[in-house]
Write a protein that holds these residues in place. Sequence first.
Motif, PDB file in Angstrom:
ATOM      1  N   PHE A 154       0.842  -1.197   0.000  1.00 18.01           N
ATOM      2  CA  PHE A 154       0.000   0.000   0.000  1.00 18.01           C
ATOM      3  C   PHE A 154       0.877   1.246   0.000  1.00 18.01           C
ATOM      4  O   PHE A 154       1.879   1.316   0.725  1.00 18.01           O
ATOM      5  N   ASN A 155       0.504   2.213  -0.817  1.00 18.95           N
ATOM      6  CA  ASN A 155       1.163   3.511  -0.764  1.00 18.95           C
ATOM      7  C   ASN A 155       0.819   4.198   0.544  1.00 18.95           C
ATOM      8  O   ASN A 155      -0.230   3.941   1.151  1.00 18.95           O
ATOM      9  N   THR A 156       1.699   5.101   0.966  1.00 21.90           N
ATOM     10  CA  THR A 156       1.489   5.842   2.214  1.00 21.90           C
ATOM     11  C   THR A 156       1.073   7.272   1.903  1.00 21.90           C
ATOM     12  O   THR A 156       1.689   7.928   1.059  1.00 21.90           O
ATOM     13  N   PRO A 157       0.025   7.773   2.548  1.00 26.81           N
ATOM     14  CA  PRO A 157      -0.415   9.144   2.274  1.00 26.81           C
ATOM     15  C   PRO A 157       0.607  10.158   2.762  1.00 26.81           C
ATOM     16  O   PRO A 157       1.429   9.845   3.632  1.00 26.81           O
ATOM     17  N   PRO A 158       0.586  11.382   2.215  1.00 23.95           N
ATOM     18  CA  PRO A 158       1.528  12.416   2.666  1.00 23.95           C
ATOM     19  C   PRO A 158       1.259  12.812   4.110  1.00 23.95           C
ATOM     20  O   PRO A 158       0.152  12.637   4.628  1.00 23.95           O
ATOM     21  N   ALA A 159       2.292  13.352   4.761  1.00 22.36           N
ATOM     22  CA  ALA A 159       2.151  13.761   6.163  1.00 22.36           C
ATOM     23  C   ALA A 159       1.337  15.042   6.296  1.00 22.36           C
ATOM     24  O   ALA A 159       0.662  15.264   7.312  1.00 22.36           O
ATOM     25  N   VAL A 160       1.390  15.889   5.270  1.00 25.29           N
ATOM     26  CA  VAL A 160       0.683  17.172   5.309  1.00 25.29           C
ATOM     27  C   VAL A 160      -0.075  17.357   4.004  1.00 25.29           C
ATOM     28  O   VAL A 160       0.453  17.071   2.930  1.00 25.29           O
ATOM     29  N   VAL A 161      -1.323  17.822   4.099  1.00 26.49           N
ATOM     30  CA  VAL A 161      -2.129  18.090   2.901  1.00 26.49           C
ATOM     31  C   VAL A 161      -2.809  19.444   3.048  1.00 26.49           C
ATOM     32  O   VAL A 161      -2.886  20.012   4.139  1.00 26.49           O
ATOM     33  N   SER A 162      -3.309  19.972   1.939  1.00 22.62           N
ATOM     34  CA  SER A 162      -4.048  21.231   1.954  1.00 22.62           C
ATOM     35  C   SER A 162      -5.391  21.018   1.282  1.00 22.62           C
ATOM     36  O   SER A 162      -5.606  20.027   0.583  1.00 22.62           O
ATOM     37  N   GLY A 163      -6.310  21.947   1.493  1.00 18.95           N
ATOM     38  CA  GLY A 163      -7.627  21.822   0.877  1.00 18.95           C
ATOM     39  C   GLY A 163      -8.682  21.378   1.869  1.00 18.95           C
ATOM     40  O   GLY A 163      -8.382  20.773   2.901  1.00 18.95           O
ATOM     41  N   SER A 164      -9.916  21.669   1.541  1.00 27.07           N
ATOM     42  CA  SER A 164     -11.032  21.389   2.456  1.00 27.07           C
ATOM     43  C   SER A 164     -11.296  19.899   2.640  1.00 27.07           C
ATOM     44  O   SER A 164     -11.822  19.470   3.666  1.00 27.07           O
ATOM     45  N   GLU A 165     -10.930  19.074   1.639  1.00 23.83           N
ATOM     46  CA  GLU A 165     -11.179  17.634   1.745  1.00 23.83           C
ATOM     47  C   GLU A 165     -10.222  16.951   2.701  1.00 23.83           C
ATOM     48  O   GLU A 165     -10.480  15.836   3.151  1.00 23.83           O
ATOM     49  N   GLY A 166      -9.112  17.623   3.020  1.00 20.21           N
ATOM     50  CA  GLY A 166      -8.161  17.055   3.964  1.00 20.21           C
ATOM     51  C   GLY A 166      -7.537  15.760   3.456  1.00 20.21           C
ATOM     52  O   GLY A 166      -7.230  15.604   2.284  1.00 20.21           O
ATOM     53  N   PHE A 167      -7.395  14.801   4.364  1.00 20.37           N
ATOM     54  CA  PHE A 167      -6.727  13.544   4.038  1.00 20.37           C
ATOM     55  C   PHE A 167      -7.638  12.539   3.349  1.00 20.37           C
ATOM     56  O   PHE A 167      -7.158  11.526   2.833  1.00 20.37           O
ATOM     57  N   GLU A 168      -8.944  12.774   3.351  1.00 20.06           N
ATOM     58  CA  GLU A 168      -9.887  11.759   2.882  1.00 20.06           C
ATOM     59  C   GLU A 168      -9.547  11.172   1.505  1.00 20.06           C
ATOM     60  O   GLU A 168      -9.465   9.940   1.364  1.00 20.06           O
ATOM     61  N   PRO A 169      -9.341  11.991   0.466  1.00 19.28           N
ATOM     62  CA  PRO A 169      -9.037  11.390  -0.851  1.00 19.28           C
ATOM     63  C   PRO A 169      -7.740  10.589  -0.855  1.00 19.28           C
ATOM     64  O   PRO A 169      -7.621   9.603  -1.577  1.00 19.28           O
ATOM     65  N   TYR A 170      -6.774  10.997  -0.041  1.00 16.66           N
ATOM     66  CA  TYR A 170      -5.503  10.274   0.038  1.00 16.66           C
ATOM     67  C   TYR A 170      -5.689   8.938   0.746  1.00 16.66           C
ATOM     68  O   TYR A 170      -5.123   7.915   0.341  1.00 16.66           O
ATOM     69  N   TYR A 171      -6.486   8.952   1.825  1.00 17.72           N
ATOM     70  CA  TYR A 171      -6.758   7.712   2.541  1.00 17.72           C
ATOM     71  C   TYR A 171      -7.480   6.715   1.646  1.00 17.72           C
ATOM     72  O   TYR A 171      -7.181   5.521   1.656  1.00 17.72           O
ATOM     73  N   LEU A 172      -8.425   7.194   0.873  1.00 21.22           N
ATOM     74  CA  LEU A 172      -9.181   6.310  -0.023  1.00 21.22           C
ATOM     75  C   LEU A 172      -8.278   5.726  -1.103  1.00 21.22           C
ATOM     76  O   LEU A 172      -8.363   4.537  -1.423  1.00 21.22           O
ATOM     77  N   GLU A 173      -7.423   6.577  -1.668  1.00 23.86           N
ATOM     78  CA  GLU A 173      -6.520   6.126  -2.730  1.00 23.86           C
ATOM     79  C   GLU A 173      -5.485   5.132  -2.194  1.00 23.86           C
ATOM     80  O   GLU A 173      -5.207   4.098  -2.819  1.00 23.86           O
ATOM     81  N   CYS A 174      -4.929   5.426  -1.033  1.00 21.16           N
ATOM     82  CA  CYS A 174      -3.864   4.589  -0.481  1.00 21.16           C
ATOM     83  C   CYS A 174      -4.382   3.269   0.096  1.00 21.16           C
ATOM     84  O   CYS A 174      -3.587   2.376   0.406  1.00 21.16           O
ATOM     85  N   ALA A 175      -5.683   3.136   0.239  1.00 19.89           N
ATOM     86  CA  ALA A 175      -6.258   1.877   0.733  1.00 19.89           C
ATOM     87  C   ALA A 175      -6.388   0.834  -0.376  1.00 19.89           C
ATOM     88  O   ALA A 175      -6.736  -0.322  -0.102  1.00 19.89           O
ATOM     89  N   ASN A 176      -6.109   1.233  -1.619  1.00 17.42           N
ATOM     90  CA  ASN A 176      -6.183   0.289  -2.736  1.00 17.42           C
ATOM     91  C   ASN A 176      -4.990  -0.668  -2.716  1.00 17.42           C
ATOM     92  O   ASN A 176      -3.845  -0.249  -2.558  1.00 17.42           O
ATOM     93  N   ILE A 177      -5.282  -1.941  -2.886  1.00 18.74           N
ATOM     94  CA  ILE A 177      -4.237  -2.967  -2.853  1.00 18.74           C
ATOM     95  C   ILE A 177      -3.403  -2.933  -4.124  1.00 18.74           C
ATOM     96  O   ILE A 177      -3.929  -2.874  -5.235  1.00 18.74           O
TER      97      ILE A 177
END
Length: 243
Positions: free
Chosen positions: A143-166
């Motif tokens: 699994f890829n690891t999400p970045p430590a810092v993000v910007s934008g109103s969506e926050g980490f959510e899109p990164y968490y969803l993307e990085c949960a893909n096998i």
Amino acid sequence: MKKLLINLFFILSISTSVFCQIEEKMKDEGVVSGVIYKNGGEIEGYIKMTGMAYTNEEWFPAPWQFQSGIKFIPKDVFEKNEKIKNKFYEKYGAKDCDGYRYDTLVYESVKYADMSAVGMNMLPKKMFMRKVSEDKISLYHYFNTPPAVVSGSEGFEPYYLECANILFVYRIGKDGKLKLVNDLNIEKELSDCPMVLEKQSKGEYKIVGSKEESSGFNKLVNNSVFREEVRLQAIEDYNQNCK
């Protein structure tokens, strides 16, 4: 006979009570049963629950957390102490052991370089990776690891969803290099298995298309859009039918 039955019932009652107490204690401490594999041996104990990330008042699966490190407490320490202190937990990284079992999931300490994109992940590093099958060609989940810092109103959510893909990773033999299944060159790396090569040439590894030999267009679709799925089929065939 009656006395024996009474003694057996008494022993069973005590065992059930102890088991229930341990189950309740595990729930309170947020741990699951686990094993550390080290120097050819096993250390039984309990591992702090992980694998979930919180953002925007929601919890998300975070399977990448299993790849870094875990907090482990030996079985005897956990069960003999009424109050569990943080100092009782031992931290294990991929350099500290050969792997671990988290409940029913098995993770192996490996060295891996992610060559799918330019960045620091291209440098080989030790990590835990879940082994999902062991054979002539073994398979792992990465699994890829999400970045430590993000910007934008969506926050980490899109990164968490993307990085949960096998992302499937394979290893040929016990000492082969770990690579993404998506990068498997069937014609070159599985060349010792004529049956697999023939089926690949005819386009018989397919996600789209009829049961007969695939058309040129369907071959292209299967080996591009569904590249990983096609290669997983070839690996399964190789493991079942080739040396």
